[in-house]
Motif scaffolding. Structure first.
Motif, PDB file in Angstrom:
ATOM      1  N   TYR A  54       0.803  -1.222   0.000  1.00  0.00           N
ATOM      2  CA  TYR A  54       0.000   0.000   0.000  1.00  0.00           C
ATOM      3  C   TYR A  54       0.837   1.272   0.000  1.00  0.00           C
ATOM      4  CZ  TYR A  54      -3.858  -3.104   0.848  1.00  0.00           C
ATOM      5  OH  TYR A  54      -4.773  -4.104   0.721  1.00  0.00           O
ATOM      6  N   ASN A  55       2.125   1.163   0.324  1.00  0.00           N
ATOM      7  CA  ASN A  55       2.954   2.367   0.286  1.00  0.00           C
ATOM      8  C   ASN A  55       3.245   2.786  -1.138  1.00  0.00           C
ATOM      9  OD1 ASN A  55       3.117   3.009   2.921  1.00  0.00           O
ATOM     10  ND2 ASN A  55       5.101   2.091   3.285  1.00  0.00           N
ATOM     11  N   ASN A  56       3.450   1.819  -2.043  1.00  0.00           N
ATOM     12  CA  ASN A  56       3.718   2.153  -3.439  1.00  0.00           C
ATOM     13  C   ASN A  56       2.398   2.352  -4.156  1.00  0.00           C
ATOM     14  OD1 ASN A  56       6.348   1.855  -2.914  1.00  0.00           O
ATOM     15  ND2 ASN A  56       6.630  -0.072  -3.981  1.00  0.00           N
ATOM     16  N   SER A  57       2.264   3.465  -4.867  1.00  0.00           N
ATOM     17  CA  SER A  57       1.013   3.734  -5.566  1.00  0.00           C
ATOM     18  C   SER A  57       0.878   2.825  -6.764  1.00  0.00           C
ATOM     19  CB  SER A  57       0.969   5.186  -6.032  1.00  0.00           C
ATOM     20  OG  SER A  57       1.963   5.391  -7.008  1.00  0.00           O
ATOM     21  N   ALA A  58      -0.352   2.663  -7.219  1.00  0.00           N
ATOM     22  CA  ALA A  58      -0.607   1.777  -8.354  1.00  0.00           C
ATOM     23  C   ALA A  58       0.054   2.279  -9.619  1.00  0.00           C
ATOM     24  CB  ALA A  58      -2.105   1.639  -8.571  1.00  0.00           C
ATOM     25  N   GLN A  59       0.339   3.570  -9.653  1.00  0.00           N
ATOM     26  CA  GLN A  59       0.953   4.123 -10.863  1.00  0.00           C
ATOM     27  C   GLN A  59       2.440   4.370 -10.675  1.00  0.00           C
ATOM     28  OE1 GLN A  59      -1.131   5.433  -8.894  1.00  0.00           O
ATOM     29  NE2 GLN A  59      -0.754   7.547  -8.432  1.00  0.00           N
ATOM     30  N   ALA A 105      -5.411  -7.657  -0.450  1.00  0.00           N
ATOM     31  CA  ALA A 105      -4.812  -6.927  -1.562  1.00  0.00           C
ATOM     32  C   ALA A 105      -5.766  -6.869  -2.750  1.00  0.00           C
ATOM     33  CB  ALA A 105      -3.504  -7.595  -1.982  1.00  0.00           C
ATOM     34  N   TYR A 106      -6.455  -7.970  -3.013  1.00  0.00           N
ATOM     35  CA  TYR A 106      -7.415  -8.004  -4.117  1.00  0.00           C
ATOM     36  C   TYR A 106      -8.565  -7.023  -3.860  1.00  0.00           C
ATOM     37  CZ  TYR A 106     -11.188  -9.582  -7.124  1.00  0.00           C
ATOM     38  OH  TYR A 106     -12.225  -9.616  -8.026  1.00  0.00           O
ATOM     39  N   ARG A 107      -9.108  -7.044  -2.644  1.00  0.00           N
ATOM     40  CA  ARG A 107     -10.210  -6.128  -2.315  1.00  0.00           C
ATOM     41  C   ARG A 107      -9.765  -4.679  -2.465  1.00  0.00           C
ATOM     42  NH1 ARG A 107     -10.988  -9.874   2.192  1.00  0.00           N
ATOM     43  NH2 ARG A 107      -9.923  -8.366   3.568  1.00  0.00           N
ATOM     44  N   HIS A 108      -8.538  -4.397  -2.028  1.00  0.00           N
ATOM     45  CA  HIS A 108      -8.001  -3.043  -2.145  1.00  0.00           C
ATOM     46  C   HIS A 108      -7.965  -2.602  -3.609  1.00  0.00           C
ATOM     47  CE1 HIS A 108      -5.357   0.381  -1.084  1.00  0.00           C
ATOM     48  NE2 HIS A 108      -4.816   0.140  -2.258  1.00  0.00           N
ATOM     49  N   ASP A 109      -7.479  -3.468  -4.474  1.00  0.00           N
ATOM     50  CA  ASP A 109      -7.376  -3.117  -5.889  1.00  0.00           C
ATOM     51  C   ASP A 109      -8.748  -2.958  -6.538  1.00  0.00           C
ATOM     52  OD1 ASP A 109      -4.674  -3.005  -5.756  1.00  0.00           O
ATOM     53  OD2 ASP A 109      -4.281  -4.788  -6.965  1.00  0.00           O
ATOM     54  N   VAL A 110      -9.711  -3.765  -6.109  1.00  0.00           N
ATOM     55  CA  VAL A 110     -11.073  -3.617  -6.633  1.00  0.00           C
ATOM     56  C   VAL A 110     -11.616  -2.234  -6.272  1.00  0.00           C
ATOM     57  CG1 VAL A 110     -13.474  -4.400  -6.403  1.00  0.00           C
ATOM     58  CG2 VAL A 110     -11.633  -6.074  -6.675  1.00  0.00           C
ATOM     59  N   LEU A 144      -5.099   2.870 -16.601  1.00  0.00           N
ATOM     60  CA  LEU A 144      -4.050   2.367 -17.483  1.00  0.00           C
ATOM     61  C   LEU A 144      -3.173   1.350 -16.768  1.00  0.00           C
ATOM     62  CD1 LEU A 144      -2.980   5.663 -19.299  1.00  0.00           C
ATOM     63  CD2 LEU A 144      -4.265   3.759 -20.271  1.00  0.00           C
ATOM     64  N   ASP A 145      -2.910   1.610 -15.494  1.00  0.00           N
ATOM     65  CA  ASP A 145      -2.083   0.687 -14.720  1.00  0.00           C
ATOM     66  C   ASP A 145      -2.775  -0.669 -14.589  1.00  0.00           C
ATOM     67  OD1 ASP A 145       0.399   0.562 -12.847  1.00  0.00           O
ATOM     68  OD2 ASP A 145      -1.220  -0.349 -11.702  1.00  0.00           O
ATOM     69  N   ALA A 146      -4.091  -0.650 -14.366  1.00  0.00           N
ATOM     70  CA  ALA A 146      -4.843  -1.899 -14.262  1.00  0.00           C
ATOM     71  C   ALA A 146      -4.800  -2.660 -15.587  1.00  0.00           C
ATOM     72  CB  ALA A 146      -6.289  -1.597 -13.870  1.00  0.00           C
ATOM     73  N   LYS A 147      -4.918  -1.950 -16.696  1.00  0.00           N
ATOM     74  CA  LYS A 147      -4.837  -2.590 -18.014  1.00  0.00           C
ATOM     75  C   LYS A 147      -3.453  -3.185 -18.243  1.00  0.00           C
ATOM     76  CE  LYS A 147      -8.310   0.033 -20.610  1.00  0.00           C
ATOM     77  NZ  LYS A 147      -8.536   0.892 -21.798  1.00  0.00           N
ATOM     78  N   PHE A 148      -2.431  -2.465 -17.797  1.00  0.00           N
ATOM     79  CA  PHE A 148      -1.059  -2.950 -17.945  1.00  0.00           C
ATOM     80  C   PHE A 148      -0.867  -4.247 -17.172  1.00  0.00           C
ATOM     81  CE2 PHE A 148       3.324  -3.197 -16.425  1.00  0.00           C
ATOM     82  CZ  PHE A 148       4.039  -3.105 -17.624  1.00  0.00           C
ATOM     83  N   ASN A 149      -1.374  -4.303 -15.939  1.00  0.00           N
ATOM     84  CA  ASN A 149      -1.244  -5.500 -15.114  1.00  0.00           C
ATOM     85  C   ASN A 149      -1.986  -6.694 -15.708  1.00  0.00           C
ATOM     86  OD1 ASN A 149       0.427  -4.409 -13.156  1.00  0.00           O
ATOM     87  ND2 ASN A 149      -1.255  -3.688 -11.895  1.00  0.00           N
ATOM     88  N   ARG A 150      -3.079  -6.415 -16.428  1.00  0.00           N
ATOM     89  CA  ARG A 150      -3.838  -7.496 -17.056  1.00  0.00           C
ATOM     90  C   ARG A 150      -3.269  -7.884 -18.412  1.00  0.00           C
ATOM     91  NH1 ARG A 150      -8.364  -4.267 -15.271  1.00  0.00           N
ATOM     92  NH2 ARG A 150      -8.647  -3.552 -17.423  1.00  0.00           N
ATOM     93  N   GLY A 151      -2.203  -7.206 -18.834  1.00  0.00           N
ATOM     94  CA  GLY A 151      -1.583  -7.520 -20.107  1.00  0.00           C
ATOM     95  C   GLY A 151      -2.349  -7.007 -21.310  1.00  0.00           C
ATOM     96  N   GLU A 152      -3.222  -6.017 -21.091  1.00  0.00           N
ATOM     97  CA  GLU A 152      -4.041  -5.475 -22.176  1.00  0.00           C
ATOM     98  C   GLU A 152      -3.381  -4.300 -22.887  1.00  0.00           C
ATOM     99  OE1 GLU A 152      -7.713  -4.446 -20.342  1.00  0.00           O
ATOM    100  OE2 GLU A 152      -8.188  -6.502 -19.718  1.00  0.00           O
ATOM    101  N   ILE A 153      -2.286  -3.825 -22.329  1.00  0.00           N
ATOM    102  CA  ILE A 153      -1.628  -2.655 -22.888  1.00  0.00           C
ATOM    103  C   ILE A 153      -0.149  -2.711 -22.519  1.00  0.00           C
ATOM    104  CG2 ILE A 153      -2.064  -1.211 -20.847  1.00  0.00           C
ATOM    105  CD1 ILE A 153      -2.586   1.137 -22.746  1.00  0.00           C
ATOM    106  N   SER A 154       0.707  -2.192 -23.388  1.00  0.00           N
ATOM    107  CA  SER A 154       2.154  -2.226 -23.127  1.00  0.00           C
ATOM    108  C   SER A 154       2.574  -1.008 -22.304  1.00  0.00           C
ATOM    109  CB  SER A 154       2.918  -2.237 -24.449  1.00  0.00           C
ATOM    110  OG  SER A 154       2.748  -1.003 -25.134  1.00  0.00           O
ATOM    111  N   GLY A 155       3.775  -1.111 -21.741  1.00  0.00           N
ATOM    112  CA  GLY A 155       4.303   0.001 -20.961  1.00  0.00           C
ATOM    113  C   GLY A 155       4.484   1.257 -21.801  1.00  0.00           C
ATOM    114  N   SER A 156       4.924   1.091 -23.034  1.00  0.00           N
ATOM    115  CA  SER A 156       5.114   2.243 -23.916  1.00  0.00           C
ATOM    116  C   SER A 156       3.785   2.920 -24.242  1.00  0.00           C
ATOM    117  CB  SER A 156       5.818   1.819 -25.208  1.00  0.00           C
ATOM    118  OG  SER A 156       5.051   0.853 -25.906  1.00  0.00           O
TER     119      SER A 156
END
Length: 350
Positions: free
Chosen positions: A25-30, A152-157, A266-278
């Motif tokens: 929780y200290n590191n932000s999702a982005q 952790a899952y509930r937090h992300d939801v 965008l970060d959630a999409k990146f984690n799901r592999g739906e979008i690249s870092g670039s």
């Protein structure tokens, strides 16, 4: 104006222990795109969730989650106490318990999230458990891991619901606070008093409460740090209103909040592999450019200087002028040759 109090999301040291992940929780999702957008949050929005009023004057409805919910097997005496702690809190607890049970795919996404480093969620967690508890039964370890993953899952939801406009910032903060209490209650169920003290330490939710108005103010100046540096007389938002109208400030907060929500989506999409870092960086850069244009249109030229001009750096000592002999003595033969040929030479300071 009477200020409301809510939990500051993602900054509670006690919750780091409770959720069992130091980086969680200290590191932000982005975090992976923090050079594009600084962490900034807050803008209330009128929405409804489960018939509950989510505006500033929250309607308190006495709702106690039924034991038949999909989390019912994990809810026991201590958890019931956490759930029934207060009428208002039960609204958020019901929302937490109504979150669908995570699938193996959900846990796989959590496991590979960049927040947990190359080691991954579970491996890092096992290391942390060993460091804090030493030799402990596999049963206890597995229960800690199960609780941490679910928390952790509930937090992300909750974060995703906020990012998609389903809940307000205030509801998000209070729901995260409730998730913290639920996770703490779970730990108390399977840890002995000695184990709890070693692993979690002291946890007091009241100590994590802050003034919502102060939180809002802090996030605004975090988003626009040049203001206070360019004008030392501006210390709080009330001071800023002498230079920028209130309605303009509210629009700036909305722009900033929309940027944050985009970053989270965008970060959630990146984690799901739906979008690249670039692609993430590209979209954030585009959003940043459009946001700056929109902000400049709202501000007068003088106000733009307050927001965008880089603060002047005062030089403590005037640069000493050196005579020709001193300069020659400082230069190598190669540098002297460059100086004679080009008329100038770069000499790094010692």
């Amino acid at each position: 104006m009477k200020s409301k109090k809510v939990l500051l999301v993602g900054s509670v040291v006690a919750f780091v222990s409770i959720t069992s992940v130091t980086l969680y929780y200290n590191n932000s999702a982005q975090a992976k795109t923090k050079e594009v957008f600084k962490e900034k949050k807050y803008l209330p929005k009128q929405n409804k969730v489960e018939g509950t009023s989510l505006d500033k004057n929250i309607t308190v409805v006495k709702v106690f989650p039924k034991r038949e919910s999909n989390n019912s097997n994990e809810v026991n005496s201590s958890l019931n106490k956490a759930i029934d702690d207060s009428n208002e809190e039960s609204i958020y607890m019901k929302h937490i318990l109504d979150i669908k049970k995570p699938t193996e795919k959900d846990f796989a996404i959590l496991e590979k999230d960049a927040r947990y480093g190359e080691e991954g969620f579970e491996a890092g967690l096992r290391t942390m458990i060993k460091d804090r508890l030493g030799d402990v039964s596999s049963e206890v370890i597995n229960k800690i891991i199960k609780s941490a993953k679910s928390s952790a899952y509930r937090h992300d939801v909750l974060i995703n619901q906020y990012a998609n406009g389903e809940i307000t910032k205030e509801f998000l903060l209070k729901a995260i606070n409730t998730n913290m209490k639920l996770t703490d209650a779970e730990h108390r169920e399977f840890l002995t008093e000695e184990q709890y003290e070693k692993y979690v330490g002291e946890y007091n939710a009241d100590e994590t409460e802050i003034d919502m108005e102060a939180y809002r103010e802090k996030e605004f100046f975090s988003a626009f740090p040049n203001i206070k540096q360019n004008n030392p007389n501006i210390k709080v938002l009330e001071d800023l209103y002498e230079y920028v109208p209130v309605d303009v400030v509210e629009k700036l907060i909305e722009i900033d909040d929309n940027n944050m929500k985009l970053s989270l989506r965008l970060d959630a999409k990146f984690n799901r592999g739906e979008i690249s870092g670039s692609e993430v960086i590209e979209q954030l850069n585009k959003s940043k450019k459009n946001s700056e244009m929109a902000i400049r249109q709202l501000l007068t030229p003088e106000q733009q200087k307050l927001f965008f001009d880089e603060p002047k750096v005062e030089v403590e000592h005037e640069q000493e002028e050196l005579d020709e002999e001193t300069v020659d003595a400082m230069l190598t033969p190669e540098q002297q040759e460059i100086l004679e040929r080009n008329g100038s030479v770069f000499v790094p300071t010692e």
